[in-house]
Design an enzyme around this catalytic site. Structure first.
Site, PDB file in Angstrom:
ATOM      1  N   GLY A  17       0.271  -1.444  -0.233  1.00 53.09           N
ATOM      2  CA  GLY A  17       0.569  -0.191   0.657  1.00 53.09           C
ATOM      3  C   GLY A  17       0.577   1.490   0.120  1.00 53.09           C
ATOM      4  O   GLY A  17       2.094   1.463  -0.945  1.00 53.09           O
ATOM      5  N   ASP A  37       8.790  -3.900   8.481  1.00 47.94           N
ATOM      6  CA  ASP A  37       6.958  -3.999   7.845  1.00 47.94           C
ATOM      7  C   ASP A  37       7.198  -5.582   9.292  1.00 47.94           C
ATOM      8  O   ASP A  37       7.717  -6.235   8.627  1.00 47.94           O
ATOM      9  CB  ASP A  37       6.211  -4.704   6.688  1.00 47.94           C
ATOM     10  CG  ASP A  37       5.570  -3.915   6.139  1.00 47.94           C
ATOM     11  OD1 ASP A  37       4.282  -4.503   7.466  1.00 47.94           O
ATOM     12  OD2 ASP A  37       4.318  -3.325   5.365  1.00 47.94           O
ATOM     13  N   TYR A 151     -11.345   3.186  14.909  1.00 46.35           N
ATOM     14  CA  TYR A 151     -10.257   3.849  13.922  1.00 46.35           C
ATOM     15  C   TYR A 151     -10.155   5.421  14.736  1.00 46.35           C
ATOM     16  O   TYR A 151      -8.321   6.432  13.728  1.00 46.35           O
ATOM     17  CB  TYR A 151     -10.603   2.956  12.571  1.00 46.35           C
ATOM     18  CG  TYR A 151      -9.661   4.094  11.982  1.00 46.35           C
ATOM     19  CD1 TYR A 151      -8.474   2.761  11.323  1.00 46.35           C
ATOM     20  CD2 TYR A 151     -10.089   4.959  10.590  1.00 46.35           C
ATOM     21  CE1 TYR A 151      -7.398   3.361  10.350  1.00 46.35           C
ATOM     22  CE2 TYR A 151      -8.850   4.843   9.628  1.00 46.35           C
ATOM     23  CZ  TYR A 151      -7.723   4.041   9.317  1.00 46.35           C
ATOM     24  OH  TYR A 151      -6.928   5.185   7.942  1.00 46.35           O
ATOM     25  N   THR A 186      -6.488   0.576  -1.768  1.00 47.91           N
ATOM     26  CA  THR A 186      -5.128  -0.463  -1.105  1.00 47.91           C
ATOM     27  C   THR A 186      -5.779  -1.546  -0.272  1.00 47.91           C
ATOM     28  O   THR A 186      -7.407  -1.794  -0.517  1.00 47.91           O
ATOM     29  CB  THR A 186      -4.110   0.279   0.463  1.00 47.91           C
ATOM     30  OG1 THR A 186      -5.596   0.941   1.570  1.00 47.91           O
ATOM     31  CG2 THR A 186      -3.810   1.813  -0.345  1.00 47.91           C
ATOM     32  N   MET A 188      -5.984  -2.394   2.212  1.00 46.49           N
ATOM     33  CA  MET A 188      -6.445  -2.531   3.488  1.00 46.49           C
ATOM     34  C   MET A 188      -8.505  -1.747   2.992  1.00 46.49           C
ATOM     35  O   MET A 188      -9.052  -2.163   3.671  1.00 46.49           O
ATOM     36  CB  MET A 188      -6.032  -1.617   4.388  1.00 46.49           C
ATOM     37  CG  MET A 188      -6.706  -0.697   6.159  1.00 46.49           C
ATOM     38  SD  MET A 188      -5.832  -0.031   7.224  1.00 46.49           S
ATOM     39  CE  MET A 188      -6.118   1.572   6.629  1.00 46.49           C
TER      40      MET A 188
END
Length: 247
Positions: A17, A37, A151, A186, A188
């Site tokens: 992403g 990552d 979030y 992306t 997500m």
């Protein structure tokens, strides 16, 4: 080209992403990049794509791993000039259906990960005589949507953390800005929409007037914030949302 020549940068969330696009874009502009990552397969693709990128597995929610990431970077390259805290995590659910595990996961990655990136990145930036921190917020740092209250809470906190870091460390020539993307395609974001939405530009423009963004478009702004071109900017929320918040 070479806007980031001689710069040493860390990019978290670089396995896919926006983080991946940022790592590649930074390297293309001349930076030496340590891409981090937990997605080791994504990191392997990165390391084979650009010679200026070195990869390291890192769980941003763990303080000791973030501290080790910064130490690795200084040992490998001798300095740190840019810290891009991009790693993110999203689980959508109405408030009353949000579990502790979901909430903790977003706090740990979205907020703690950025906090640790700043906490361990700042001393290295001080040793380098200053530098730039770019934290990933969201349009949800400023506006709310249904079913992602946890979030949104983390992204609002990231913005205020960024402002606090900017004020505290301006004396050290350290800048901190918060990039606030809108909808960007992306993995997500793909969890929110079906494939028909992505194929229908008219439908996208109802949601975001300029249409769905790409990771590369966000990376371009992150590179600007990392570079000396933005040297008078700190504590800013830099909205890159295709008009989403203008509706």
């Amino acid at each position: 080209m070479n806007r980031l020549a001689e710069k040493i940068a860390i990019v978290t969330g670089a396995g896919s992403g926006q983080g991946k696009a940022a790592a590649l874009g930074m390297a293309a502009e001349g930076a030496r990049v340590v891409a981090a990552d937990v997605n080791e397969a994504g990191l392997a693709e990165l390391s084979s794509a650009a010679e200026k990128i070195v990869t390291k597995r890192c769980d941003v929610s763990r303080a000791e791993e973030m501290e080790a990431l910064v130490a690795f970077t200084e040992e490998r390259f001798g300095a740190l000039h840019v810290m891009l805290n991009c790693a993110g995590y999203l689980r959508a659910a109405p408030l009353l259906e949000t579990t502790d595990d979901m909430f903790d996961g977003m706090i740990n990655v979205n907020l703690k990960g950025v906090f640790y990136g700043c906490k361990f990145g700042v001393p290295a930036l001080q040793r380098s005589g200053g530098g730039s921190i770019v934290n990933w917020g969201s349009v949800n740092s400023m506006v709310a949507e249904p079913d992602i209250s946890a979030y949104t809470a983390t992204k609002g906190a990231v913005l205020m953390l960024t402002k606090s870091v900017a004020v505290e460390f301006a004396k050290d020539n350290i800048r901190a800005n918060c990039i606030c993307p809108g909808a960007v395609r992306t993995p997500m974001v793909e969890s929110f929409f079906d494939e028909g939405f992505f194929a229908d530009m008219a439908e996208q423009r109802k949601y975001q007037p300029l249409g769905m963004g790409t990771p590369e478009q966000i990376a371009d702004v992150a590179i600007f914030l990392a570079s000396d071109e933005s040297r008078l900017m700190t504590g800013s929320a830099v909205v890159v949302d295709g008009g989403y918040t203008a509706l």
